[in-house]
Design an enzyme around this catalytic site. Structure first.
Site, mmCIF file in Angstrom:
data_model
loop_
_atom_site.group_PDB
_atom_site.id
_atom_site.type_symbol
_atom_site.label_atom_id
_atom_site.label_comp_id
_atom_site.label_asym_id
_atom_site.label_seq_id
_atom_site.Cartn_x
_atom_site.Cartn_y
_atom_site.Cartn_z
ATOM 1 N N LYS A 212 -61.938 -23.443 -114.408
ATOM 2 C CA LYS A 212 -63.385 -23.681 -114.486
ATOM 3 C C LYS A 212 -63.618 -25.124 -114.972
ATOM 4 C CE LYS A 212 -64.780 -19.679 -113.052
ATOM 5 N NZ LYS A 212 -65.453 -19.610 -111.736
ATOM 6 N N ARG B 74 -78.860 -22.984 -104.362
ATOM 7 C CA ARG B 74 -79.022 -22.462 -102.999
ATOM 8 C C ARG B 74 -80.434 -22.692 -102.480
ATOM 9 N NH1 ARG B 74 -74.819 -20.157 -105.605
ATOM 10 N NH2 ARG B 74 -73.165 -19.104 -104.434
ATOM 11 N N ASP C 52 -68.605 -16.283 -115.865
ATOM 12 C CA ASP C 52 -68.996 -17.433 -116.684
ATOM 13 C C ASP C 52 -69.301 -17.038 -118.132
ATOM 14 O OD1 ASP C 52 -68.718 -19.158 -114.554
ATOM 15 O OD2 ASP C 52 -70.803 -18.947 -113.920
ATOM 16 N N SER D 135 -77.157 -20.684 -109.952
ATOM 17 C CA SER D 135 -76.667 -20.381 -108.600
ATOM 18 C C SER D 135 -77.818 -20.329 -107.599
ATOM 19 C CB SER D 135 -75.957 -19.021 -108.591
ATOM 20 O OG SER D 135 -74.788 -19.084 -109.364
ATOM 21 N N GLN E 103 -68.026 -19.152 -104.621
ATOM 22 C CA GLN E 103 -68.133 -20.500 -104.058
ATOM 23 C C GLN E 103 -67.358 -20.606 -102.749
ATOM 24 O OE1 GLN E 103 -66.887 -23.102 -107.254
ATOM 25 N NE2 GLN E 103 -68.794 -22.796 -108.384
ATOM 26 N N ARG F 249 -60.416 -30.124 -110.677
ATOM 27 C CA ARG F 249 -60.546 -28.735 -110.212
ATOM 28 C C ARG F 249 -60.048 -28.569 -108.779
ATOM 29 N NH1 ARG F 249 -66.202 -26.403 -111.971
ATOM 30 N NH2 ARG F 249 -65.117 -24.489 -111.381
ATOM 31 N N ARG G 154 -70.221 -24.581 -121.255
ATOM 32 C CA ARG G 154 -70.164 -23.223 -121.821
ATOM 33 C C ARG G 154 -69.294 -23.157 -123.079
ATOM 34 N NH1 ARG G 154 -73.529 -20.894 -118.300
ATOM 35 N NH2 ARG G 154 -73.227 -21.380 -116.108
ATOM 36 N N ARG H 67 -60.717 -22.477 -119.752
ATOM 37 C CA ARG H 67 -61.537 -21.802 -120.768
ATOM 38 C C ARG H 67 -60.732 -20.867 -121.664
ATOM 39 N NH1 ARG H 67 -67.104 -21.061 -117.169
ATOM 40 N NH2 ARG H 67 -67.868 -23.148 -117.676
HETATM 41 C C1 S3P Z 1 -70.845 -19.777 -108.717
HETATM 42 C C2 S3P Z 1 -69.678 -19.064 -108.604
HETATM 43 C C3 S3P Z 1 -68.691 -18.937 -109.688
HETATM 44 C C4 S3P Z 1 -69.230 -19.375 -111.033
HETATM 45 C C5 S3P Z 1 -70.036 -20.647 -110.929
HETATM 46 C C6 S3P Z 1 -71.206 -20.478 -109.972
HETATM 47 C C7 S3P Z 1 -71.781 -19.831 -107.573
HETATM 48 O O1 S3P Z 1 -67.572 -19.757 -109.379
HETATM 49 O O2 S3P Z 1 -68.183 -19.561 -111.956
HETATM 50 O O3 S3P Z 1 -70.550 -21.031 -112.189
HETATM 51 O O4 S3P Z 1 -72.948 -20.253 -107.757
HETATM 52 O O5 S3P Z 1 -71.377 -19.445 -106.472
HETATM 53 P P1 S3P Z 1 -66.318 -19.209 -108.511
HETATM 54 O O6 S3P Z 1 -66.772 -19.004 -107.134
HETATM 55 O O7 S3P Z 1 -65.307 -20.321 -108.620
HETATM 56 O O8 S3P Z 1 -65.886 -17.960 -109.210
#
Ligand code: S3P
Length: 456
Positions: A365, A46, A338, A42, A188, A141, A416, A369
């Site tokens: 996801k 960013r 996750d 993450s 996200q 997705r 995963r 999952r």
């Molecule tokens: C993430 C947010 C999560 C997570 C993903 C990374 C991020 O997703 O599952 O692996 O970096 O903001 P969601 O926002 O769909 O929960």
């Protein structure tokens, strides 16, 4: 390495056989010594995105060089940023907020939902259009969750059926600032709206009824954005002032707790293990798994707690433990969203029953999952009941799982699932065969090497 086959339709509708890298994960013995997992996914995404929007040079060390983050870097290059690695440091020259260029070809997001949804936020408030494409998993997705708020801000969309990729969007300048209450707990979606807000006049507000990972907030502040967080009536209210100017930063990316999770569980369930995992990010919005495993009786000790790149980190000493099944509090889900696949593996080896619920998000996801892990664990001999919003797992009480014979487990292009079942293989009699290990490269390219080293 064994090879299994998958059929692929090419553009000319010919069918070609592509070998997938299948692998049988054997019970290898205890995990010992010290290891360091790659950078947080993450934070890595960013650091590239925000660096690409700052004026000047951002330097990033500890970047995760997995396929997902490389997809983000390629997309930012197509929109004008210069991104290169010299020595161990990534150098990012940004275009400035508002300065993204029209990409000349579709942005290929591969397997990465984070790249897709956050970049959709950026494009929404720039005077450009972009087409997003991805692999078979990403193309299933739901993108409606970001299309909805970004449309309110003025962006236009032509998506595939059901709000999926391939999708073309048209940004709007000026975009309209909105106040948006998140209907799903999603970092996200939160980040997409905040990133759209960066180039939107006025204040864009996101209300989070349930807190999710806060890396965007921490890092945007670090890059100089005016961003405030207020807690009111149990909700988080995040406000960002638009037409922001981001200043280049030096970013040090801490180790990814979601990658460390596989080694934490592997050490807990493998007899004789005593392993130190160094430099693990312990941001409270990400640390749910550690709390749950401790509640189950797992021995996880934090050594040398410190700060890296504005995030709490520690080295974790993990020792083999007999785990007890528990009812997992659904409130903890966002802080370990996750990590459920590998928690299910821990539960399969625990004493008694583990129940989980409130996990509908796991169905959207990289794979579904809940059904993928239920099928994989049952194939390896675990006792699992799949419910609509969670799994109920009856553990072995510490005895190894039988393992797979015949059919391999199916990973559904989900890194995963592959790594979780690799961990299950360690605590099995016959080993666990995984049909396709290639998705592991999206988030943890040296997983196999570290696993071999820790069990050597
Ligand atoms: C993430 C947010 C999560 C997570 C993903 C990374 C991020 O997703 O599952 O692996 O970096 O903001 P969601 O926002 O769909 O929960």
């Amino acid at each position: 390495m064994a090879l299994s086959k998958a059929a692929l339709h090419t553009a000319s509708t010919q069918i070609v056989e592509i070998p997938l890298p299948a692998h049988r994960f054997q019970p290898l013995g205890p995990l010992t010594g010290r290891l360091r997992v790659p950078g947080d996914k993450s934070i890595s995404h960013r650091s590239i995105m925000f660096g690409a929007l700052a004026v000047g040079e951002t330097r990033v060390t500890g970047l995760l060089e997995g396929e997902d983050v490389m997809a983000t870097a390629d997309a930012m290059r197509k929109m004008g940023a210069t991104i290169e690695k010299r020595g161990e440091t990534w150098h990012v020259h940004g275009v400035g907020v508002g300065g993204l260029l029209q990409p000349e070809s579709p942005l290929d997001m591969g397997n990465s939902g984070t790249s897709t949804r956050l970049l959709m936020g950026l494009v929404a408030s720039h005077a450009i259009s972009a087409t997003f494409i991805g692999d078979a998993s990403l193309s299933k997705r739901p993108m409606g969750r970001v299309i909805e708020p970004l449309s309110q801000m003025g962006a236009g969309f032509e998506a595939s059926e059901g709000g999926t990729l391939p999708l073309t969007m048209h940004g709007s300048v000026p975009a309209v600032p909105i106040t948006y209450r998140l209907p799903v707990a999603s970092a996200q979606v939160k980040s997409a709206v905040l990133l759209a807000g960066l180039n939107t006049p006025g204040i864009t507000t996101v209300i989070e009824p349930v807190p999710t990972r806060d890396h965007s907030e921490r890092m945007l502040r670090g890059f100089g954005a005016e961003l405030e967080v207020e807690e009111a009536n149990g909700e988080r209210i995040i406000r960002i002032r638009g037409e922001a100017e981001l200043k280049p930063q030096q970013v040090v990316v801490p180790g990814d707790p979601s990658s460390a999770a596989f080694f934490i569980v592997a050490a807990l369930i493998t007899e004789g293990s005593d392993l130190v995992i160094e430099n693990v990010g312990l941001n409270p919005t990400r640390a749910g798994l550690i709390a749950v495993l401790r509640q189950m009786g797992g021995s996880i000790e934090e050594l040398d707690r410190r700060e890296v790149g504005g995030e709490p980190v520690a080295d974790l000493r993990v020792r083999h433990s007999l785990l007890q099944g528990i009812a997992v509090d659904p409130a903890v889900a966002p802080s370990m969203i996750d990590e459920f696949p590998v928690l299910f593996v821990a539960a399969a080896l625990a004493q008694g029953t583990t129940t989980t619920n409130g996990l509908d998000e796991l169905r959207v996801k990289e794979s579904d999952r809940l059904s993928a892990m239920a099928a994989a664990l049952m194939l390896a001999g675990a006792r699992v009941e799949e419910r609509e919003d969670g799994l109920v797992i009856h553990g072995t009480g510490g005895d190894p799982l039988p393992g797979t014979s015949g059919e391999p487990v199916t990973t559904h292009l989900d890194h995963r699932i592959a790594m979780s079942m690799a961990v299950a293989g360690l605590a099995s009699r016959a080993g666990v065969e995984v049909d396709d290990t290639s998705p592991i490269a999206t988030s943890f390219p040296n997983f196999m090497t570290l696993l071999e080293a820790a069990t050597a």
